[in-house]
Scaffold this motif. Structure first.
Motif, PDB file in Angstrom:
ATOM      1  N   VAL A  87       8.453  31.455  -2.248  1.00 28.47           N
ATOM      2  CA  VAL A  87       8.739  30.575  -1.124  1.00 28.47           C
ATOM      3  C   VAL A  87       9.174  29.217  -1.665  1.00 28.47           C
ATOM      4  O   VAL A  87       8.511  28.653  -2.537  1.00 28.47           O
ATOM      5  CB  VAL A  87       7.489  30.398  -0.237  1.00 28.47           C
ATOM      6  CG1 VAL A  87       7.778  29.435   0.907  1.00 28.47           C
ATOM      7  CG2 VAL A  87       7.010  31.741   0.287  1.00 28.47           C
ATOM      8  N   GLU A  88      10.291  28.719  -1.152  1.00 19.26           N
ATOM      9  CA  GLU A  88      10.772  27.404  -1.570  1.00 19.26           C
ATOM     10  C   GLU A  88      11.027  26.547  -0.341  1.00 19.26           C
ATOM     11  O   GLU A  88      11.692  26.975   0.603  1.00 19.26           O
ATOM     12  CB  GLU A  88      12.061  27.517  -2.383  1.00 19.26           C
ATOM     13  CG  GLU A  88      12.596  26.168  -2.815  1.00 19.26           C
ATOM     14  CD  GLU A  88      13.787  26.263  -3.763  1.00 19.26           C
ATOM     15  OE1 GLU A  88      14.210  25.210  -4.256  1.00 19.26           O
ATOM     16  OE2 GLU A  88      14.292  27.377  -3.996  1.00 19.26           O
ATOM     17  N   PHE A  89      10.479  25.328  -0.362  1.00 20.91           N
ATOM     18  CA  PHE A  89      10.743  24.314   0.652  1.00 20.91           C
ATOM     19  C   PHE A  89      11.598  23.246  -0.014  1.00 20.91           C
ATOM     20  O   PHE A  89      11.183  22.665  -1.024  1.00 20.91           O
ATOM     21  CB  PHE A  89       9.450  23.654   1.141  1.00 20.91           C
ATOM     22  CG  PHE A  89       8.506  24.592   1.841  1.00 20.91           C
ATOM     23  CD1 PHE A  89       8.627  24.840   3.198  1.00 20.91           C
ATOM     24  CD2 PHE A  89       7.474  25.208   1.150  1.00 20.91           C
ATOM     25  CE1 PHE A  89       7.734  25.695   3.848  1.00 20.91           C
ATOM     26  CE2 PHE A  89       6.589  26.054   1.784  1.00 20.91           C
ATOM     27  CZ  PHE A  89       6.726  26.300   3.138  1.00 20.91           C
ATOM     28  N   LEU A  90      12.770  22.958   0.534  1.00 22.69           N
ATOM     29  CA  LEU A  90      13.650  21.924   0.015  1.00 22.69           C
ATOM     30  C   LEU A  90      13.866  20.897   1.113  1.00 22.69           C
ATOM     31  O   LEU A  90      14.296  21.250   2.219  1.00 22.69           O
ATOM     32  CB  LEU A  90      14.982  22.531  -0.428  1.00 22.69           C
ATOM     33  CG  LEU A  90      15.989  21.564  -1.028  1.00 22.69           C
ATOM     34  CD1 LEU A  90      15.434  20.922  -2.302  1.00 22.69           C
ATOM     35  CD2 LEU A  90      17.294  22.293  -1.328  1.00 22.69           C
ATOM     36  N   LEU A  91      13.559  19.636   0.830  1.00 26.28           N
ATOM     37  CA  LEU A  91      13.662  18.562   1.810  1.00 26.28           C
ATOM     38  C   LEU A  91      14.761  17.604   1.379  1.00 26.28           C
ATOM     39  O   LEU A  91      14.729  17.079   0.265  1.00 26.28           O
ATOM     40  CB  LEU A  91      12.351  17.791   1.902  1.00 26.28           C
ATOM     41  CG  LEU A  91      11.156  18.503   2.501  1.00 26.28           C
ATOM     42  CD1 LEU A  91      10.590  19.520   1.538  1.00 26.28           C
ATOM     43  CD2 LEU A  91      10.085  17.495   2.846  1.00 26.28           C
ATOM     44  N   GLU A  92      15.716  17.382   2.272  1.00 28.69           N
ATOM     45  CA  GLU A  92      16.814  16.466   1.986  1.00 28.69           C
ATOM     46  C   GLU A  92      16.906  15.443   3.106  1.00 28.69           C
ATOM     47  O   GLU A  92      16.738  15.785   4.275  1.00 28.69           O
ATOM     48  CB  GLU A  92      18.128  17.241   1.893  1.00 28.69           C
ATOM     49  CG  GLU A  92      18.131  18.294   0.798  1.00 28.69           C
ATOM     50  CD  GLU A  92      19.367  19.156   0.857  1.00 28.69           C
ATOM     51  OE1 GLU A  92      20.404  18.729   0.308  1.00 28.69           O
ATOM     52  OE2 GLU A  92      19.291  20.242   1.471  1.00 28.69           O
ATOM     53  N   GLU A  93      17.192  14.178   2.723  1.00 28.94           N
ATOM     54  CA  GLU A  93      17.379  13.151   3.741  1.00 28.94           C
ATOM     55  C   GLU A  93      18.618  13.508   4.551  1.00 28.94           C
ATOM     56  O   GLU A  93      19.614  13.990   4.017  1.00 28.94           O
ATOM     57  CB  GLU A  93      17.513  11.790   3.082  1.00 28.94           C
ATOM     58  CG  GLU A  93      16.216  11.338   2.447  1.00 28.94           C
ATOM     59  CD  GLU A  93      16.319   9.976   1.800  1.00 28.94           C
ATOM     60  OE1 GLU A  93      17.403   9.362   1.818  1.00 28.94           O
ATOM     61  OE2 GLU A  93      15.295   9.525   1.267  1.00 28.94           O
ATOM     62  N   HIS A  94      18.522  13.271   5.858  1.00 28.99           N
ATOM     63  CA  HIS A  94      19.608  13.642   6.756  1.00 28.99           C
ATOM     64  C   HIS A  94      19.670  12.606   7.872  1.00 28.99           C
ATOM     65  O   HIS A  94      18.753  12.519   8.685  1.00 28.99           O
ATOM     66  CB  HIS A  94      19.349  15.030   7.346  1.00 28.99           C
ATOM     67  CG  HIS A  94      20.449  15.531   8.217  1.00 28.99           C
ATOM     68  ND1 HIS A  94      21.591  16.087   7.707  1.00 28.99           N
ATOM     69  CD2 HIS A  94      20.578  15.548   9.554  1.00 28.99           C
ATOM     70  CE1 HIS A  94      22.380  16.439   8.702  1.00 28.99           C
ATOM     71  NE2 HIS A  94      21.790  16.116   9.833  1.00 28.99           N
ATOM     72  N   GLU A  95      20.710  11.820   7.882  1.00 36.09           N
ATOM     73  CA  GLU A  95      20.856  10.752   8.872  1.00 36.09           C
ATOM     74  C   GLU A  95      19.649   9.822   8.810  1.00 36.09           C
ATOM     75  O   GLU A  95      18.768   9.960   7.979  1.00 36.09           O
ATOM     76  CB  GLU A  95      21.082  11.323  10.271  1.00 36.09           C
ATOM     77  CG  GLU A  95      22.319  12.191  10.377  1.00 36.09           C
ATOM     78  CD  GLU A  95      22.486  12.798  11.748  1.00 36.09           C
ATOM     79  OE1 GLU A  95      21.670  12.526  12.657  1.00 36.09           O
ATOM     80  OE2 GLU A  95      23.450  13.563  11.915  1.00 36.09           O
ATOM     81  N   ALA A  96      19.579   8.888   9.712  1.00 34.54           N
ATOM     82  CA  ALA A  96      18.497   7.901   9.711  1.00 34.54           C
ATOM     83  C   ALA A  96      17.181   8.539  10.136  1.00 34.54           C
ATOM     84  O   ALA A  96      17.076   9.094  11.231  1.00 34.54           O
ATOM     85  CB  ALA A  96      18.837   6.747  10.638  1.00 34.54           C
ATOM     86  N   ALA A  97      16.197   8.503   9.270  1.00 31.62           N
ATOM     87  CA  ALA A  97      14.834   8.972   9.553  1.00 31.62           C
ATOM     88  C   ALA A  97      14.766  10.445   9.954  1.00 31.62           C
ATOM     89  O   ALA A  97      13.872  10.855  10.677  1.00 31.62           O
ATOM     90  CB  ALA A  97      14.171   8.097  10.611  1.00 31.62           C
ATOM     91  N   HIS A  98      15.708  11.252   9.488  1.00 36.55           N
ATOM     92  CA  HIS A  98      15.700  12.686   9.725  1.00 36.55           C
ATOM     93  C   HIS A  98      15.637  13.417   8.388  1.00 36.55           C
ATOM     94  O   HIS A  98      16.021  12.885   7.356  1.00 36.55           O
ATOM     95  CB  HIS A  98      16.959  13.135  10.470  1.00 36.55           C
ATOM     96  CG  HIS A  98      16.975  12.757  11.909  1.00 36.55           C
ATOM     97  ND1 HIS A  98      17.047  11.457  12.344  1.00 36.55           N
ATOM     98  CD2 HIS A  98      16.924  13.519  13.016  1.00 36.55           C
ATOM     99  CE1 HIS A  98      17.044  11.435  13.670  1.00 36.55           C
ATOM    100  NE2 HIS A  98      16.971  12.674  14.106  1.00 36.55           N
TER     101      HIS A  98
END
Length: 127
Positions: A87-98
């Motif tokens: 299981v892999e969780f990848l978090l990327e910044e997306h627009e303002a505060a998303h």
């Protein structure tokens, strides 16, 4: 199919999503099982559901606040470990505060009965 991937944009800053995935009580709510986890590369843990079903967990990567990878194994009825999935969780910044969250579970037994069902980690609530 041996892999399932989901991508979702959350109206939440990346650090808050990371906390939801790495704080034991919040991760427990996500996957619907009580989680006990040593959150470091090589760390071990368990996930136990209310019905007594349990999985062993081994952490493969922790890269705050962007990536968490673990492998987990269900225990079979005879107490032996079943086939693992990654299981892999990848978090990327997306627009303002998303945050764009990508969840991938691979190594799924595509030829087994019920293989079309959604994997456990993807069935949980959003953080």
């Amino acid at each position: 199919m041996d892999r399932v991937e989901r991508r979702i944009v959350l109206a939440t800053p990346r650090e808050a999503v990371w906390a939801a995935l790495t704080e034991p009580a919040r991760l427990s709510a996500w996957i619907g099982a009580e989680v006990d986890l040593d959150l470091r590369s090589g760390g071990r843990g368990t996930a136990r559901r209310g019905d007594g079903a349990m999985r062993r967990i081994r952490v493969e990567a922790v890269e705050p606040p962007r990536r968490l990878v673990f492998r987990w194994w269900p225990y079979e009825h005879d107490g032996s470990p079943g086939r693992s999935t990654r299981v892999e969780f990848l978090l990327e910044e997306h627009e303002a505060a998303h945050t764009l969250l990508t969840v991938t579970e691979s190594g799924l037994p595509g030829s087994l009965p019920g293989a079309g069902a959604e994997p456990d980690v993807l069935a949980g609530a959003r953080p």
